[in-house]
Design a protein around this motif. Structure first.
Motif, PDB file in Angstrom:
ATOM      1  N   GLY A 312      -0.949   6.522  -5.359  1.00  0.00           N
ATOM      2  CA  GLY A 312      -0.605   6.858  -6.731  1.00  0.00           C
ATOM      3  C   GLY A 312       0.283   8.078  -6.818  1.00  0.00           C
ATOM      4  O   GLY A 312       0.725   8.654  -5.814  1.00  0.00           O
ATOM      5  N   CYS A 313       0.530   8.467  -8.034  1.00  0.00           N
ATOM      6  CA  CYS A 313       1.410   9.606  -8.300  1.00  0.00           C
ATOM      7  C   CYS A 313       0.803  10.886  -7.747  1.00  0.00           C
ATOM      8  O   CYS A 313      -0.322  11.256  -8.110  1.00  0.00           O
ATOM      9  CB  CYS A 313       1.638   9.732  -9.807  1.00  0.00           C
ATOM     10  N   ALA A 346       0.871   4.401   2.207  1.00  0.00           N
ATOM     11  CA  ALA A 346       0.688   4.693   0.782  1.00  0.00           C
ATOM     12  C   ALA A 346       1.954   4.376  -0.010  1.00  0.00           C
ATOM     13  O   ALA A 346       1.884   3.805  -1.114  1.00  0.00           O
ATOM     14  CB  ALA A 346       0.295   6.161   0.601  1.00  0.00           C
ATOM     15  N   LEU A 347       3.120   4.721   0.531  1.00  0.00           N
ATOM     16  CA  LEU A 347       4.370   4.386  -0.151  1.00  0.00           C
ATOM     17  C   LEU A 347       4.540   2.876  -0.278  1.00  0.00           C
ATOM     18  O   LEU A 347       4.958   2.372  -1.330  1.00  0.00           O
ATOM     19  CB  LEU A 347       5.557   4.992   0.605  1.00  0.00           C
ATOM     20  N   ARG A 348       4.211   2.162   0.793  1.00  0.00           N
ATOM     21  CA  ARG A 348       4.324   0.704   0.749  1.00  0.00           C
ATOM     22  C   ARG A 348       3.376   0.123  -0.285  1.00  0.00           C
ATOM     23  O   ARG A 348       3.733  -0.802  -1.043  1.00  0.00           O
ATOM     24  CB  ARG A 348       4.013   0.137   2.132  1.00  0.00           C
ATOM     25  N   LEU A 349       2.154   0.646  -0.347  1.00  0.00           N
ATOM     26  CA  LEU A 349       1.165   0.153  -1.293  1.00  0.00           C
ATOM     27  C   LEU A 349       1.582   0.461  -2.733  1.00  0.00           C
ATOM     28  O   LEU A 349       1.450  -0.391  -3.631  1.00  0.00           O
ATOM     29  CB  LEU A 349      -0.191   0.778  -0.982  1.00  0.00           C
ATOM     30  N   ASP A 350       2.087   1.668  -2.978  1.00  0.00           N
ATOM     31  CA  ASP A 350       2.558   2.018  -4.319  1.00  0.00           C
ATOM     32  C   ASP A 350       3.702   1.107  -4.761  1.00  0.00           C
ATOM     33  O   ASP A 350       3.759   0.670  -5.919  1.00  0.00           O
ATOM     34  CB  ASP A 350       3.004   3.480  -4.355  1.00  0.00           C
ATOM     35  N   ASN A 351       4.620   0.802  -3.835  1.00  0.00           N
ATOM     36  CA  ASN A 351       5.733  -0.099  -4.171  1.00  0.00           C
ATOM     37  C   ASN A 351       5.228  -1.501  -4.498  1.00  0.00           C
ATOM     38  O   ASN A 351       5.712  -2.145  -5.443  1.00  0.00           O
ATOM     39  CB  ASN A 351       6.728  -0.150  -3.014  1.00  0.00           C
ATOM     40  N   LEU A 352       4.258  -1.982  -3.734  1.00  0.00           N
ATOM     41  CA  LEU A 352       3.705  -3.310  -3.998  1.00  0.00           C
ATOM     42  C   LEU A 352       3.040  -3.370  -5.369  1.00  0.00           C
ATOM     43  O   LEU A 352       3.221  -4.339  -6.114  1.00  0.00           O
ATOM     44  CB  LEU A 352       2.691  -3.681  -2.916  1.00  0.00           C
ATOM     45  N   ARG A 353       2.270  -2.346  -5.698  1.00  0.00           N
ATOM     46  CA  ARG A 353       1.598  -2.340  -7.001  1.00  0.00           C
ATOM     47  C   ARG A 353       2.604  -2.229  -8.141  1.00  0.00           C
ATOM     48  O   ARG A 353       2.420  -2.852  -9.205  1.00  0.00           O
ATOM     49  CB  ARG A 353       0.589  -1.197  -7.054  1.00  0.00           C
TER      50      ARG A 353
END
Length: 564
Positions: A312-313, A346-353
């Protein structure tokens, strides 16, 4: 997971880029030419031994040419772990013929460097020891010069030292290459797998890289009540949605600390040993208030490394990833690199969401537009047709022979209008839903079919599953297609739909009685949908009923060609 690369059958440890293979094959040919020149300069050799030496050189030149051709035409066909052992064996045989006092012993560094830079420290040191021992044995007894161990002792020491340096240097290069490969795979994971499918793939890659037996990860879902628990082992993976209270021991760890625990340390009389790395300070720290031993008991492992996953942010939500080891003395992965891996995941997960939210918003708007267009361009003409048929029926009179045909046409129009309005309701309902559970979707569609067709549908359900918007939409299409098949093809007044949810799959079964003998039935569209989602469809027929059973994986979405 399948790989379409032509190097997919080659193990990771021995896999090389085609350009590297060609370069090494060319270098091998140069070494063979240098060996031929060295033999030509050995003027003290008897004729017989000189002939044997030239024969060995000729064989090596031909083998080098063959491997060069293979590197250009069939890259990946020859394993590196085999080639450098063959090089060492050939050079040792050549030294046995020409004598250990020959300067050709320097060529032994070639296979040692190959082993070090291709496979790392273990293979490099193994080949170094083999070459040093073999060279020492040849120096004690040589068919050419006899015992010259004292004269070549310095050469043996130099070979061992240079081999050790090459092995250490090669280990750093191999580890750097593996780290870059892991980071590249994190950034290149296929988004079609969905959030859970991508994380399963990345955690399995991380497990292979670290040499861990299991990976246990806790990933927050964005709310404050539940998280997703991943457990990935060798050939096995489990995913579950759990309340945060169950995994509070992991989530309560300080968000900036990477923890390491060694239950049986080789030092301090085999007492447990703790490691704490602060990502904010960028170094090791000491704290005694963190129950790392209790975490080991929860993980059911002797050794582990546990690092935070900021999501997240500005890392508002903190998850945890734990690498579990079974081996007694395991060298841990660099803590700084674990922090780098966590940031990339985490960056990959944030982009996916973010992509999922944007896709859901766009899909919701598109469903509303389609429902409006369907109502205006399709339903309204049917309504006009229905009104025209009703007027024609009144005009024809009760005694007209066409009265029955007009009534049948009006009934068909009513059925079509009801079906189209059901589609519109489904589209509008899907537009307002987003991610959710499969059971309410199934019940809503069953109720719509019963209202439109009059067929009684018995629901038999076991469990429920929360799916993403894309997965829920796929499930909705499958249920709609299965119920439509019951209405169109099965002349019956009742049917049964069964739903069985397990942690890793959804089983959906449509059962209807066989009223009469019908030809073999295989729903092609349902089969294609199931295969595209990585599942399968089975049709079972008996004298009593027909069963269409669809099994779908919950947490992955594999391409059709890889679903087996």
């Amino acid at each position: 997971m399948t790989t379409t690369s032509r190097y997919a059958t080659v193990p990771d440890a021995a896999r090389e880029e085609p350009s590297n293979q060609r370069t090494l094959s060319e270098l091998r040919l140069i070494i063979a030419m240098a060996a031929a020149l060295g033999v030509a300069l050995e003027s003290h050799l008897p004729v017989m031994q000189e002939g044997v030496a030239y024969l060995l050189v000729l064989i090596y030149v031909l083998a080098s040419l063959l491997m060069l051709w293979v590197a250009h035409r069939r890259p990946g066909m020859v394993r590196a772990s085999v080639s450098y052992w063959l090089d060492a064996g050939w050079l040792i045989m050549l030294l046995a013929v020409v004598g250990t006092e020959s300067n050709l012993f320097v060529l032994l560094l070639f296979p040692i460097m190959l082993a070090s830079f291709q496979s790392g420290f273990v293979q490099g040191m193994a080949l170094t020891l083999v070459c040093a021992i073999a060279y020492s044995a040849l120096s004690v007894w040589s068919p050419v010069t006899g015992n010259v161990l004292s004269g070549v002792f310095g050469s043996i020491i130099a070979l061992a030292v240079l081999g050790y340096m090459s092995a250490r240097w090669g280990e750093n290069i191999v580890r750097s290459r593996q780290r870059l490969t892991l980071l590249r795979e994190i950034s290149a994971a296929d988004a079609q797998l969905g959030e859970t499918g991508v994380l399963l793939k990345l955690f399995d890659k991380l497990r292979e890289f670290a040499g861990a037996c299991r990976v246990v990860a806790v990933v927050p879902e964005g709310d404050e009540s539940h998280s997703t628990l991943y457990e990935i082992g060798v050939g096995d993976s489990k995913v579950d949605r759990v309340p945060n209270g169950i995994v509070s021991e992991f989530l309560a760890l300080p968000p900036s600390l990477i923890a390491g625990f060694n239950r049986h340390s080789p030092s301090r009389l085999l007492r447990p040993r703790f490691y704490l790395y602060d990502t904010g300070q960028g170094g090791m720290i000491r704290r005694g208030d963190i129950p790392l031993g209790q975490l080991a008991d929860l993980l059911a492992t002797r050794h582990y490394q546990c690092f935070p996953l900021p999501i997240g942010c500005q890392g508002r939500d903190i998850g945890r990833i734990c690498l579990c080891y079974d081996r007694r003395f395991r060298a841990p992965v660099s803590y700084a690199f674990l922090h780098q891996v966590a940031v990339q995941i985490a960056l990959r997960l944030d982009n996916l969401r973010l992509v999922n939210r944007l896709t859901a918003t766009a899909a919701s708007g598109e469903r509303r537009r389609i429902s409006r267009d369907l109502h205006d361009s399709t339903v309204q003409p049917y309504v006009g047709l229905r009104m025209g048929l009703e007027a024609l029926k009144r005009k024809a009179g009760a005694d007209d022979p066409l009265q029955t045909d007009i009534a049948d046409l009006a009934a068909m129009a009513d059925t079509s209008i009801a079906q189209l309005r059901g589609y519109i309701v489904s589209l509008r309902g899907a537009a307002g839903q987003g991610s959710g559970y499969v059971l309410p979707v199934l019940r809503a569609q069953v109720e719509q079919l019963q209202a439109r067709s009059g067929i009684r549908i018995a629901l038999d359900t076991h469990g429920d599953h929360a799916l993403s918007e894309a997965q829920l939409d796929d499930f909705r299409h499958i249920v709609n297609e299965g119920l439509s098949n019951i209405r169109r093809h099965c002349q019956c007044d009742h049917a049964t739909v069964r739903l069985d949810c397990t942690p890793d799959r959804i089983v959906l079964e449509f059962i209807n009685p066989v009223a009469r003998e019908v030809p073999p039935f295989h729903p092609r569209s349902l089969s294609e949908r199931a295969r595209e989602l990585g599942g399968r469809l089975e049709v079972t027929r008996s004298v009593e009923n027909t069963r269409v059973r669809i099994t779908l994986p919950v947490w992955s979405r594999q391409p059709a060609e890889s679903a087996a």
